[in-house]
Scaffold this active site. Structure first.
Site, PDB file in Angstrom:
ATOM      1  N   ARG A 115     -11.377  19.596  69.583  1.00  0.00           N
ATOM      2  CA  ARG A 115     -12.194  18.465  69.483  1.00  0.00           C
ATOM      3  C   ARG A 115     -12.116  17.666  68.084  1.00  0.00           C
ATOM      4  O   ARG A 115     -12.510  18.493  67.006  1.00  0.00           O
ATOM      5  CB  ARG A 115     -13.439  18.523  69.921  1.00  0.00           C
ATOM      6  CG  ARG A 115     -14.592  17.457  69.496  1.00  0.00           C
ATOM      7  CD  ARG A 115     -14.354  16.359  70.821  1.00  0.00           C
ATOM      8  NE  ARG A 115     -15.315  15.271  70.135  1.00  0.00           N
ATOM      9  CZ  ARG A 115     -16.567  15.067  70.578  1.00  0.00           C
ATOM     10  NH1 ARG A 115     -17.023  15.908  71.416  1.00  0.00           N
ATOM     11  NH2 ARG A 115     -17.447  14.060  70.102  1.00  0.00           N
ATOM     12  N   ARG A 124     -11.362  11.911  73.134  1.00  0.00           N
ATOM     13  CA  ARG A 124     -11.517  13.492  72.756  1.00  0.00           C
ATOM     14  C   ARG A 124     -11.010  14.357  73.809  1.00  0.00           C
ATOM     15  O   ARG A 124     -10.943  14.031  74.830  1.00  0.00           O
ATOM     16  CB  ARG A 124     -12.997  13.890  72.427  1.00  0.00           C
ATOM     17  CG  ARG A 124     -13.961  13.760  73.799  1.00  0.00           C
ATOM     18  CD  ARG A 124     -14.414  12.376  74.081  1.00  0.00           C
ATOM     19  NE  ARG A 124     -15.064  11.644  72.992  1.00  0.00           N
ATOM     20  CZ  ARG A 124     -16.222  11.518  72.853  1.00  0.00           C
ATOM     21  NH1 ARG A 124     -17.224  12.201  73.476  1.00  0.00           N
ATOM     22  NH2 ARG A 124     -16.889  10.558  71.795  1.00  0.00           N
ATOM     23  N   ASP A 127     -15.312  16.992  75.624  1.00  0.00           N
ATOM     24  CA  ASP A 127     -16.886  16.872  75.294  1.00  0.00           C
ATOM     25  C   ASP A 127     -17.662  17.666  76.097  1.00  0.00           C
ATOM     26  O   ASP A 127     -17.483  17.875  77.300  1.00  0.00           O
ATOM     27  CB  ASP A 127     -17.176  15.521  75.406  1.00  0.00           C
ATOM     28  CG  ASP A 127     -18.138  14.862  74.619  1.00  0.00           C
ATOM     29  OD1 ASP A 127     -18.656  15.649  74.021  1.00  0.00           O
ATOM     30  OD2 ASP A 127     -19.012  14.161  75.119  1.00  0.00           O
ATOM     31  N   ASP A 129     -21.781  18.411  76.618  1.00  0.00           N
ATOM     32  CA  ASP A 129     -23.003  17.942  76.215  1.00  0.00           C
ATOM     33  C   ASP A 129     -23.911  18.779  77.039  1.00  0.00           C
ATOM     34  O   ASP A 129     -23.836  18.770  78.273  1.00  0.00           O
ATOM     35  CB  ASP A 129     -23.074  16.501  76.713  1.00  0.00           C
ATOM     36  CG  ASP A 129     -22.527  15.663  75.608  1.00  0.00           C
ATOM     37  OD1 ASP A 129     -22.362  16.255  74.241  1.00  0.00           O
ATOM     38  OD2 ASP A 129     -22.172  14.426  75.947  1.00  0.00           O
TER      39      ASP A 129
END
Length: 199
Positions: A115, A124, A127, A129
């Site tokens: 990344r 990307r 990811d 999160d």
């Protein structure tokens, strides 16, 4: 003449074994539920999402308990057509890691898949999160909980609702109601794709 019976060496898993495996969660001392959102729009997106799920599952003090269906979504916060589309999914995990350590692990997984953080909302490879961590509400700028934009993102809410229809986003209410209000335009179920739950 060949027997039509199934291979006698292959037996169904006894219920007692299943119960023992499920009970193994007690080896995690006071585990907390966390919701992680995964997204990828570069390279082999599905392979990368599966790799991220597997890497999370290999984390001491963390168990991946559920993985959502996969959605294909338009990039968020950028000009339409300026980036490839994303594959998105949500993982529900139980963990004894504190939020800061879970964030470190999420960043380590991102780095393992190369990344690059060159621009906000840039393309990307992966990811990862943290959307929620138990019922923790925090405005720490390093890790704001729950995720400050989750309630605006159908690509998070739709897969999360699939895997946990009764889910609540702290401070915002039921995920189902948030999703109804947002709609799912630009968020397409990919029923031809599937992420495996690590064994």
């Amino acid at each position: 003449m060949k027997s039509t019976h199934s291979d006698p060496t292959v037996q169904p898993v006894p219920a007692s074994v299943v119960a023992t495996v499920d009970a193994a969660d007690t080896t995690l001392s006071n585990p907390r539920w966390a919701v992680l959102a995964l997204g990828a729009n570069l390279g082999n997106r599905l392979e990368t999402l599966q790799g991220a799920v597997d890497a999370l599952a290999d984390t001491p003090g963390l168990r991946v308990k559920a993985v959502s269906p996969v959605y294909e979504t338009e990039p968020w916060g950028v000009e339409p057509g300026s980036q490839p589309s994303y594959l998105n999914a949500v993982a529900l995990v139980k963990t004894t890691l504190p939020p800061s350590s879970l964030l470190e692990r999420a960043h380590a997984v991102e780095e393992a898949f190369h990344r690059v953080r060159e621009e906000r909302w840039g393309s990307r490879t992966i990811d990862v999160d943290i959307i929620t961590y138990a019922d923790v509400v925090s405005d720490d700028p390093v890790l704001t909980l729950p995720h400050p934009r989750a309630h605006q993102r159908a690509f998070v809410l739709a897969p999360w609702h699939d895997v946990d229809p009764a889910a609540q986003l702290p401070g915002h209410g039921p995920v189902a109601a948030l999703l109804d209000a947002l709609g799912t335009e630009g968020v397409t179920p990919r029923v031809d794709l599937e992420l495996r739950l690590p064994e």
